[in-house]
Design an enzyme around this catalytic site. Structure first.
Site, PDB file in Angstrom:
ATOM      1  N   TYR A  62     -27.167  22.995   9.929  1.00 60.83           N
ATOM      2  CA  TYR A  62     -26.478  21.972   9.122  1.00 60.83           C
ATOM      3  C   TYR A  62     -25.902  20.721  10.109  1.00 60.83           C
ATOM      4  O   TYR A  62     -25.754  21.138  11.206  1.00 60.83           O
ATOM      5  CB  TYR A  62     -25.040  22.629   8.648  1.00 60.83           C
ATOM      6  CG  TYR A  62     -24.891  22.658   7.005  1.00 60.83           C
ATOM      7  CD1 TYR A  62     -25.197  21.821   6.320  1.00 60.83           C
ATOM      8  CD2 TYR A  62     -24.695  24.184   6.719  1.00 60.83           C
ATOM      9  CE1 TYR A  62     -25.200  22.052   4.857  1.00 60.83           C
ATOM     10  CE2 TYR A  62     -24.726  24.320   5.221  1.00 60.83           C
ATOM     11  CZ  TYR A  62     -25.037  23.409   4.325  1.00 60.83           C
ATOM     12  OH  TYR A  62     -24.960  23.488   2.987  1.00 60.83           O
ATOM     13  N   GLU A  64     -24.319  17.689   8.562  1.00 66.35           N
ATOM     14  CA  GLU A  64     -23.647  16.348   7.689  1.00 66.35           C
ATOM     15  C   GLU A  64     -23.061  15.502   8.568  1.00 66.35           C
ATOM     16  O   GLU A  64     -22.575  15.669   9.545  1.00 66.35           O
ATOM     17  CB  GLU A  64     -22.454  17.145   6.538  1.00 66.35           C
ATOM     18  CG  GLU A  64     -23.179  17.904   5.702  1.00 66.35           C
ATOM     19  CD  GLU A  64     -22.134  18.408   4.753  1.00 66.35           C
ATOM     20  OE1 GLU A  64     -20.946  18.175   4.933  1.00 66.35           O
ATOM     21  OE2 GLU A  64     -22.553  19.033   3.902  1.00 66.35           O
ATOM     22  N   ASP A 208     -39.317  -0.766  -3.963  1.00 65.98           N
ATOM     23  CA  ASP A 208     -39.771   0.535  -3.934  1.00 65.98           C
ATOM     24  C   ASP A 208     -41.208   0.647  -3.711  1.00 65.98           C
ATOM     25  O   ASP A 208     -42.146   0.541  -4.369  1.00 65.98           O
ATOM     26  CB  ASP A 208     -39.158   1.396  -5.363  1.00 65.98           C
ATOM     27  CG  ASP A 208     -39.824   2.734  -5.200  1.00 65.98           C
ATOM     28  OD1 ASP A 208     -40.433   3.186  -4.370  1.00 65.98           O
ATOM     29  OD2 ASP A 208     -39.336   3.525  -6.105  1.00 65.98           O
ATOM     30  N   THR A 234     -41.345   7.059  -0.484  1.00 71.70           N
ATOM     31  CA  THR A 234     -41.619   8.453  -0.121  1.00 71.70           C
ATOM     32  C   THR A 234     -42.369   8.545   1.113  1.00 71.70           C
ATOM     33  O   THR A 234     -43.167   7.734   1.314  1.00 71.70           O
ATOM     34  CB  THR A 234     -42.455   9.029  -1.227  1.00 71.70           C
ATOM     35  OG1 THR A 234     -43.455   8.447  -1.694  1.00 71.70           O
ATOM     36  CG2 THR A 234     -41.366   9.060  -2.514  1.00 71.70           C
ATOM     37  N   LYS A 237     -46.935  10.255   0.401  1.00 70.57           N
ATOM     38  CA  LYS A 237     -47.892   9.881  -0.625  1.00 70.57           C
ATOM     39  C   LYS A 237     -49.084   9.013   0.256  1.00 70.57           C
ATOM     40  O   LYS A 237     -49.525   9.731   1.360  1.00 70.57           O
ATOM     41  CB  LYS A 237     -47.684   8.724  -1.838  1.00 70.57           C
ATOM     42  CG  LYS A 237     -46.555   9.445  -2.690  1.00 70.57           C
ATOM     43  CD  LYS A 237     -46.208   8.636  -3.757  1.00 70.57           C
ATOM     44  CE  LYS A 237     -45.313   9.172  -4.957  1.00 70.57           C
ATOM     45  NZ  LYS A 237     -43.893   8.783  -4.562  1.00 70.57           N
ATOM     46  N   ARG A 243     -42.874  15.937   2.103  1.00 69.53           N
ATOM     47  CA  ARG A 243     -42.703  15.620   0.789  1.00 69.53           C
ATOM     48  C   ARG A 243     -40.912  15.206   1.089  1.00 69.53           C
ATOM     49  O   ARG A 243     -40.156  15.938   1.182  1.00 69.53           O
ATOM     50  CB  ARG A 243     -42.582  16.816  -0.127  1.00 69.53           C
ATOM     51  CG  ARG A 243     -42.150  16.504  -1.611  1.00 69.53           C
ATOM     52  CD  ARG A 243     -42.885  17.398  -2.407  1.00 69.53           C
ATOM     53  NE  ARG A 243     -44.037  17.274  -2.445  1.00 69.53           N
ATOM     54  CZ  ARG A 243     -44.658  16.524  -3.134  1.00 69.53           C
ATOM     55  NH1 ARG A 243     -44.105  15.688  -3.856  1.00 69.53           N
ATOM     56  NH2 ARG A 243     -46.207  16.329  -2.857  1.00 69.53           N
TER      57      ARG A 243
HETATM   58  N1  DSN Z   1     -44.150  10.965  -9.416  1.00 69.17           N
HETATM   59  C1  DSN Z   1     -44.985  10.181  -8.740  1.00 69.17           C
HETATM   60  C2  DSN Z   1     -45.996   9.739  -8.977  1.00 69.17           C
HETATM   61  O1  DSN Z   1     -46.892  10.497  -9.268  1.00 69.17           O
HETATM   62  O2  DSN Z   1     -46.377   8.461  -8.952  1.00 69.17           O
HETATM   63  C3  DSN Z   1     -43.672   9.116  -8.637  1.00 69.17           C
HETATM   64  O3  DSN Z   1     -42.486   9.547  -8.444  1.00 69.17           O
END
Ligand code: DSN
Length: 428
Positions: A62, A64, A208, A234, A237, A243
């Site tokens: 933990y 925090e 984003d 994110t 990707k 993730r």
């Molecule tokens: N679900 C993602 C995508 O496939 O683009 C975006 O969050």
């Protein structure tokens, strides 16, 4: 569901011994990933180092708070690791401040809204149906439930963002924040133009770049840094990490953003995932990573050109990034059926709404096809041409099960030549 198993080099002995029920399905999923062509634009395969980092004893801790300001003892080493992750994120994206604790891209966006908006304030984002994301202000999402949403979209003729409409909406509704970035927009976004609109109406600008992050750090897709107050991403990707999510901002907003993430939205950060993010950021600083991103672009363009020359239409006519968006209007197949037909032969994609789609969101007239995962496996231009040919054959004759079987066989052979979790594979 086919319960195929495949040989791999992952060490999962303890898991196998402890829980045969879930282990069995894990083996099936590993086999699916090894033996199918993963072409979901938002997916990728992280390195063995990232996989190992995410499975470490840091899951037990933990923490925090933030480095040097924790609400738990025993954070001495966690602090070092999280600080390294923060510094690497700042260096990689050239930002003044980074928060590596958001669990996902959506949480990162939520933290940004919390930093500048009160419930009921207006946010202006791209319509989901035109390529935006749920968290950019969709009525069924927290973003649409908590805030007043206005949206912009693309020009139906060109498939490009209609910046004049965006400007008009901004002038009329005076949003607190303008959101740029998308999940299914294959072209370069003009972040400078959006900044000038945001400045004119007194809005903050959130970019984003969840999809484009890897290309951005490689300098192959324009960076919003310098044009956006906040940048979210994110890490799984094109960035090819674990993730998770990431939120960055100018120093003016640093305090507000950190407070919004913790204690505003989250409790204990996932320090094992933060360790994996640190490893991913280090990998993303290498020349090898830049070469990988360059291949992604080449592959996406080759795939797009192959499908165009085979008589298929692409939204916007092409791509500047890691995926293409097939426009199936005028073909005798919906996005939903196309997804299923391709899946039968082992090509995994997702159906996707296209601008002005006559079908419902559950059916759609489009398919989004991405190349980051196959590029990680080492596939290149020759393979993209072959795969483009298979996609054409399958979608041209969706009822031809013999063809599906033959192509499935060829795909298995192709996957054997580009191992993933087996000897010689990227994640072995
Ligand atoms: N679900 C993602 C995508 O496939 O683009 C975006 O969050």
């Amino acid at each position: 569901m086919t319960k195929e198993k495949t040989e791999h080099n992952l060490n999962l002995d303890a898991l196998k011994a402890a829980d045969a029920d879930v282990y069995d399905y894990l083996e099936c999923e590993i086999s699916r990933q090894e033996n199918q062509l993963e072409m979901i634009a938002s997916e990728n395969f992280c390195s063995k180092a990232v996989l190992q980092a995410a499975g470490t004893p840091l899951t037990n801790k933990y923490a925090e708070g933030y480095p040097g300001r924790r609400y738990y003892g025993g954070c001495e080493f966690i602090d070092k690791i999280e600080s390294i992750a923060i510094e690497r994120a700042k260096k990689l994206f050239n930002t003044e401040h980074a928060n590596v604790q958001p669990h996902s891209g959506t949480t990162a966006n939520q933290a940004v809204y919390f930093s500048v908006c009160k419930p009921g304030d207006t946010i202006l984002g791209m319509k989901l149906a035109h390529g935006g994301h749920l968290s950019h202000g969709h009525p069924v999402n927290f973003s649409g439930l908590i805030y007043r949403v206005v949206s912009y979209g693309v020009n139906f003729e060109t498939g490009l963002i209609d910046y004049d409409e965006l400007y008009k909406q901004a002038k009329e509704f005076k949003p607190k924040i303008i959101v740029s970035g998308a999940s299914a927009y294959p072209r370069q976004i003009d972040f400078a133009r959006i900044k000038s609109i945001a400045d004119e109406v007194g809005a903050a600008h959130l970019a984003d770049i969840a999809h484009y992050a890897g290309l951005v750090v490689a300098g192959l897709y324009g960076s919003p840094v310098g044009y956006a107050d906040f940048v979210t991403a994110t890490t799984h990707k094109t960035l090819r990490g674990p993730r998770s999510g990431l939120a960055m901002c100018t120093s003016d907003y640093a305090k507000a953003l950190d407070k919004a993430v913790f204690p505003g939205l989250q409790g204990g950060p996932l320090e094992h995932v933060i360790l994996a993010k640190a490893v991913c950021f280090k990998e993303a600083m290498t020349d090898e990573f830049k070469r990988y991103q360059k291949k992604i672009l080449e592959n996406a363009k080759t795939l797009g050109e192959t499908l165009l020359s085979n008589g298929y239409k692409l939204v916007s006519g092409g791509t500047d990034c890691h995926f293409i968006l097939l426009d199936l209007r005028g073909k005798n197949i919906t996005g939903k059926d196309a997804e299923e037909v391709l899946e039968h032969s082992g090509i995994t994609v997702n159906k996707n709404a296209i601008p002005n789609d006559p079908q419902t969101p559950a059916v759609t007239s489009g398919v989004r096809i991405g190349v980051p995962a196959l590029t990680t496996r080492g596939m290149g231009i020759a393979e993209m041409k072959t795969i483009g040919g298979w996609i054409t054959e399958l979608l041209d004759s969706p009822l031809d099960t013999e063809k599906q079987k033959n192509i499935r066989h060829s795909i298995l052979e192709l996957c054997q030549s580009f191992p993933l979790y087996r000897n010689g594979g990227f994640c072995r």
